[in-house]
Design a protein around this motif. Sequence first.
Motif, PDB file in Angstrom:
ATOM      1  N   MET A 128       0.772  -1.297   0.330  1.00 37.36           N
ATOM      2  CA  MET A 128       0.053  -0.137   0.030  1.00 37.36           C
ATOM      3  C   MET A 128       1.114   1.598  -0.009  1.00 37.36           C
ATOM      4  SD  MET A 128      -3.199  -0.627   2.407  1.00 37.36           S
ATOM      5  CE  MET A 128      -4.272  -1.517   2.807  1.00 37.36           C
ATOM      6  N   PHE A 129       1.856   1.312   0.796  1.00 38.55           N
ATOM      7  CA  PHE A 129       2.525   2.442   1.337  1.00 38.55           C
ATOM      8  C   PHE A 129       3.498   2.499  -0.411  1.00 38.55           C
ATOM      9  CE2 PHE A 129       7.269   3.587   1.760  1.00 38.55           C
ATOM     10  CZ  PHE A 129       7.040   5.266   2.088  1.00 38.55           C
ATOM     11  N   ALA A 130       4.417   1.851  -1.176  1.00 36.76           N
ATOM     12  CA  ALA A 130       4.728   1.846  -2.623  1.00 36.76           C
ATOM     13  C   ALA A 130       3.800   2.205  -2.576  1.00 36.76           C
ATOM     14  CB  ALA A 130       5.660   0.444  -2.503  1.00 36.76           C
ATOM     15  N   GLY A 131       2.874   1.493  -2.899  1.00 36.79           N
ATOM     16  CA  GLY A 131       1.737   2.550  -4.156  1.00 36.79           C
ATOM     17  C   GLY A 131       1.148   3.778  -4.382  1.00 36.79           C
ATOM     18  N   ALA A 132       1.493   4.632  -2.671  1.00 31.83           N
ATOM     19  CA  ALA A 132       0.788   5.410  -2.442  1.00 31.83           C
ATOM     20  C   ALA A 132       1.802   5.834  -2.888  1.00 31.83           C
ATOM     21  CB  ALA A 132       0.125   6.116  -1.262  1.00 31.83           C
ATOM     22  N   ARG A 133       2.470   6.022  -2.531  1.00 34.64           N
ATOM     23  CA  ARG A 133       4.305   6.552  -2.495  1.00 34.64           C
ATOM     24  C   ARG A 133       5.925   6.366  -3.276  1.00 34.64           C
ATOM     25  NH1 ARG A 133       4.922  11.201   0.898  1.00 34.64           N
ATOM     26  NH2 ARG A 133       5.825  11.703  -0.589  1.00 34.64           N
ATOM     27  N   PRO A 134       4.918   6.163  -3.848  1.00 35.98           N
ATOM     28  CA  PRO A 134       6.215   5.191  -5.500  1.00 35.98           C
ATOM     29  C   PRO A 134       7.159   6.656  -5.787  1.00 35.98           C
ATOM     30  CG  PRO A 134       4.553   6.267  -6.765  1.00 35.98           C
ATOM     31  CD  PRO A 134       4.085   6.176  -5.540  1.00 35.98           C
ATOM     32  N   ASP A 135       7.363   8.003  -5.535  1.00 35.08           N
ATOM     33  CA  ASP A 135       8.181   9.143  -5.136  1.00 35.08           C
ATOM     34  C   ASP A 135       9.526   8.329  -3.831  1.00 35.08           C
ATOM     35  OD1 ASP A 135       6.653   9.466  -3.484  1.00 35.08           O
ATOM     36  OD2 ASP A 135       7.447  11.420  -3.360  1.00 35.08           O
ATOM     37  N   LEU A 136       9.097   7.409  -3.042  1.00 36.20           N
ATOM     38  CA  LEU A 136      10.165   7.846  -1.878  1.00 36.20           C
ATOM     39  C   LEU A 136      10.783   6.241  -2.005  1.00 36.20           C
ATOM     40  CD1 LEU A 136       7.603   9.084   1.192  1.00 36.20           C
ATOM     41  CD2 LEU A 136       9.755  10.189  -0.312  1.00 36.20           C
ATOM     42  N   VAL A 137      10.037   4.302  -2.593  1.00 37.23           N
ATOM     43  CA  VAL A 137      10.311   3.704  -2.483  1.00 37.23           C
ATOM     44  C   VAL A 137      11.498   3.192  -3.996  1.00 37.23           C
ATOM     45  CG1 VAL A 137       9.938   1.501  -2.909  1.00 37.23           C
ATOM     46  CG2 VAL A 137       8.335   2.859  -1.639  1.00 37.23           C
ATOM     47  N   GLU A 138      12.767   2.998  -4.024  1.00 43.17           N
ATOM     48  CA  GLU A 138      13.759   2.533  -4.638  1.00 43.17           C
ATOM     49  C   GLU A 138      13.662   1.979  -4.725  1.00 43.17           C
ATOM     50  OE1 GLU A 138      16.621   3.377  -7.745  1.00 43.17           O
ATOM     51  OE2 GLU A 138      16.009   5.135  -5.506  1.00 43.17           O
ATOM     52  N   ARG A 139      13.175   0.695  -4.438  1.00 43.27           N
ATOM     53  CA  ARG A 139      13.150  -1.176  -3.933  1.00 43.27           C
ATOM     54  C   ARG A 139      12.566  -1.674  -2.872  1.00 43.27           C
ATOM     55  NH1 ARG A 139      17.792  -4.309  -7.537  1.00 43.27           N
ATOM     56  NH2 ARG A 139      18.147  -3.108  -8.713  1.00 43.27           N
ATOM     57  N   LEU A 140      11.579  -2.833  -3.059  1.00 44.64           N
ATOM     58  CA  LEU A 140      10.994  -3.321  -2.493  1.00 44.64           C
ATOM     59  C   LEU A 140      10.626  -4.698  -2.571  1.00 44.64           C
ATOM     60  CD1 LEU A 140       8.111  -3.022  -1.054  1.00 44.64           C
ATOM     61  CD2 LEU A 140       6.878  -3.891  -2.900  1.00 44.64           C
ATOM     62  N   VAL A 141      11.118  -5.637  -0.947  1.00 45.18           N
ATOM     63  CA  VAL A 141      11.393  -6.959  -1.389  1.00 45.18           C
ATOM     64  C   VAL A 141      10.318  -7.402  -1.047  1.00 45.18           C
ATOM     65  CG1 VAL A 141      12.764  -8.678  -0.018  1.00 45.18           C
ATOM     66  CG2 VAL A 141      13.765  -6.525  -1.205  1.00 45.18           C
ATOM     67  N   LEU A 142       9.146  -8.241  -0.672  1.00 44.47           N
ATOM     68  CA  LEU A 142       8.132  -8.964  -0.281  1.00 44.47           C
ATOM     69  C   LEU A 142       8.476 -10.238  -0.413  1.00 44.47           C
ATOM     70  CD1 LEU A 142       5.435  -8.151  -2.935  1.00 44.47           C
ATOM     71  CD2 LEU A 142       6.238  -6.516  -0.845  1.00 44.47           C
ATOM     72  N   PHE A 143       8.820 -10.640   1.578  1.00 45.60           N
ATOM     73  CA  PHE A 143       9.365 -12.277   1.895  1.00 45.60           C
ATOM     74  C   PHE A 143       8.107 -12.636   2.291  1.00 45.60           C
ATOM     75  CE2 PHE A 143      11.174 -13.388   6.349  1.00 45.60           C
ATOM     76  CZ  PHE A 143      11.498 -14.700   5.543  1.00 45.60           C
ATOM     77  N   GLY A 144       7.973 -13.983   1.991  1.00 47.74           N
ATOM     78  CA  GLY A 144       6.490 -15.078   2.261  1.00 47.74           C
ATOM     79  C   GLY A 144       5.343 -13.752   2.327  1.00 47.74           C
ATOM     80  N   PRO A 145       5.497 -13.822   1.317  1.00 50.66           N
ATOM     81  CA  PRO A 145       3.685 -12.278   1.076  1.00 50.66           C
ATOM     82  C   PRO A 145       2.496 -13.285   0.861  1.00 50.66           C
ATOM     83  CG  PRO A 145       5.102 -12.789  -0.867  1.00 50.66           C
ATOM     84  CD  PRO A 145       6.036 -13.811   0.350  1.00 50.66           C
ATOM     85  N   ILE A 146       1.303 -12.386   0.842  1.00 57.36           N
ATOM     86  CA  ILE A 146       0.463 -12.408   1.282  1.00 57.36           C
ATOM     87  C   ILE A 146      -0.223 -12.901   0.193  1.00 57.36           C
ATOM     88  CG2 ILE A 146      -1.883 -12.541   2.692  1.00 57.36           C
ATOM     89  CD1 ILE A 146       0.223 -13.438   4.094  1.00 57.36           C
ATOM     90  N   ALA A 147      -1.371 -12.857  -0.845  1.00 56.92           N
ATOM     91  CA  ALA A 147      -1.515 -13.263  -1.708  1.00 56.92           C
ATOM     92  C   ALA A 147      -3.315 -13.360  -1.332  1.00 56.92           C
ATOM     93  CB  ALA A 147      -0.800 -13.883  -3.104  1.00 56.92           C
ATOM     94  N   GLU A 148      -4.506 -12.913  -2.423  1.00 52.58           N
ATOM     95  CA  GLU A 148      -5.590 -13.043  -2.494  1.00 52.58           C
ATOM     96  C   GLU A 148      -6.042 -15.009  -2.732  1.00 52.58           C
ATOM     97  OE1 GLU A 148      -8.974 -10.308  -4.628  1.00 52.58           O
ATOM     98  OE2 GLU A 148      -9.162 -11.633  -5.411  1.00 52.58           O
ATOM     99  N   ARG A 149      -7.364 -15.634  -1.667  1.00 54.65           N
ATOM    100  CA  ARG A 149      -7.601 -16.715  -2.048  1.00 54.65           C
ATOM    101  C   ARG A 149      -8.254 -16.059  -2.052  1.00 54.65           C
ATOM    102  NH1 ARG A 149      -3.639 -20.515   1.940  1.00 54.65           N
ATOM    103  NH2 ARG A 149      -1.798 -19.237   1.755  1.00 54.65           N
ATOM    104  N   SER A 150      -9.459 -17.130  -3.147  1.00 55.64           N
ATOM    105  CA  SER A 150     -11.165 -17.254  -2.810  1.00 55.64           C
ATOM    106  C   SER A 150     -12.121 -17.590  -1.615  1.00 55.64           C
ATOM    107  CB  SER A 150     -10.749 -18.033  -4.124  1.00 55.64           C
ATOM    108  OG  SER A 150     -10.676 -19.300  -4.307  1.00 55.64           O
ATOM    109  N   ALA A 151     -11.778 -18.777  -1.049  1.00 54.13           N
ATOM    110  CA  ALA A 151     -12.399 -18.859  -0.198  1.00 54.13           C
ATOM    111  C   ALA A 151     -11.668 -19.695   1.438  1.00 54.13           C
ATOM    112  CB  ALA A 151     -13.111 -19.791  -0.321  1.00 54.13           C
ATOM    113  N   GLY A 152     -11.747 -19.467   2.936  1.00 59.01           N
ATOM    114  CA  GLY A 152     -11.155 -19.941   3.977  1.00 59.01           C
ATOM    115  C   GLY A 152     -10.681 -18.957   4.527  1.00 59.01           C
ATOM    116  N   GLY A 153     -11.129 -17.320   4.223  1.00 61.01           N
ATOM    117  CA  GLY A 153     -10.204 -16.225   4.873  1.00 61.01           C
ATOM    118  C   GLY A 153     -10.906 -16.378   6.662  1.00 61.01           C
ATOM    119  N   GLY A 154     -12.364 -17.483   7.010  1.00 56.81           N
ATOM    120  CA  GLY A 154     -12.535 -16.910   8.272  1.00 56.81           C
ATOM    121  C   GLY A 154     -13.021 -15.970   8.835  1.00 56.81           C
ATOM    122  N   GLY A 155     -13.582 -15.877   9.770  1.00 60.96           N
ATOM    123  CA  GLY A 155     -14.894 -14.825  10.796  1.00 60.96           C
ATOM    124  C   GLY A 155     -13.349 -13.539  11.111  1.00 60.96           C
ATOM    125  N   VAL A 156     -14.310 -12.399  10.531  1.00 62.18           N
ATOM    126  CA  VAL A 156     -14.260 -10.914  11.285  1.00 62.18           C
ATOM    127  C   VAL A 156     -13.294 -10.429  12.581  1.00 62.18           C
ATOM    128  CG1 VAL A 156     -14.339  -8.597  11.273  1.00 62.18           C
ATOM    129  CG2 VAL A 156     -14.537  -9.607   9.353  1.00 62.18           C
TER     130      VAL A 156
END
Length: 303
Positions: A128-156
């Motif tokens: 979110m931060f990298a997308g909102a402030r591209p002027d501040l981010v030289e490189r981005l490393v996503l380690f063990g990142p979370i992605a979208e899945r279609s089901a199984g998210g559990g309750g709020v």
Amino acid sequence: MLEENEVTRLPARGPIPGLLVRRLQGPGAPVLYVHGATFPSALSVGWRIDGRSWMDDLHERGFDVWAFDFAGYGGSDRPAGMQGATPCGDAEAAAEQIERVALHVLATRGTARLAVIAHSWGTIPAGMFAGARPDLVERLVLFGPIAERSAGGGGVPSSGTRLVGSDDQWRSFQAGVPAEQDPPFARAEFERWVAAYLATDPDSADRSPPSVAVPSGPDADFAQAWSGRFPYDPAVVRAPTLIVRGAWDPLARDADIAWLTRRLSGVPGGAHVVTLAGGAHRMLLEDRRQALFDAVGDYLSGR
């Protein structure tokens, strides 16, 4: 002899509580580490095993290494929302905290941009931060990142707080590790680590079993992401990006990485993906951690 971290605090400002910031000063480009959902910077990038941490490794490569504790973790203030009946400390709030710390780092250094390394749930607010402030981010490393899945998210979550104990953490360290394998985080080292973890919450010993209170917002983000509603559009990220994960990681599966790689469509040349053998979700603390350190260090060095 290894240097000790410099620890400072950013005072509360507006909706952002006071934040603990640590630094291992180096001559090179600044790198900011963003931790995950249950343990703070001292227990992650700053945790020394056999006398050496990931911060130390980055520092040895010449980087000026920074990390911080999100509000509700470690040495940072506990937001009032943790006592409420709704999720507290979600990715949107966390992204604001990353921006505040990043601006502090850049003002201190007098430079325009920094690299960001984020782990697990922390990859969501970091994106979110990298997308909102591209002027501040030289490189981005996503380690063990979370992605979208279609089901199984559990309750709020129905409160602002989640309690995490020793058994919870041990199960998380073993998740995805094949049954025939020895634990990648030795039990003796885990006992030392979890004692320090429980000590991050002065009220932990008053609970049975002892546990650490952390914000529940990350659980709300997991529920959203794993119910087909990812908290932000990865296409907004413009910085060169590395996705790195251990092959045993159950939270960053092949399908997850494929989804995220496709969605990072704004990254110049596409995201670079590295999968490391013999590693699980918390590879930064596991016995093959140096492979992770080398992959990320080489990427940030432009190799």
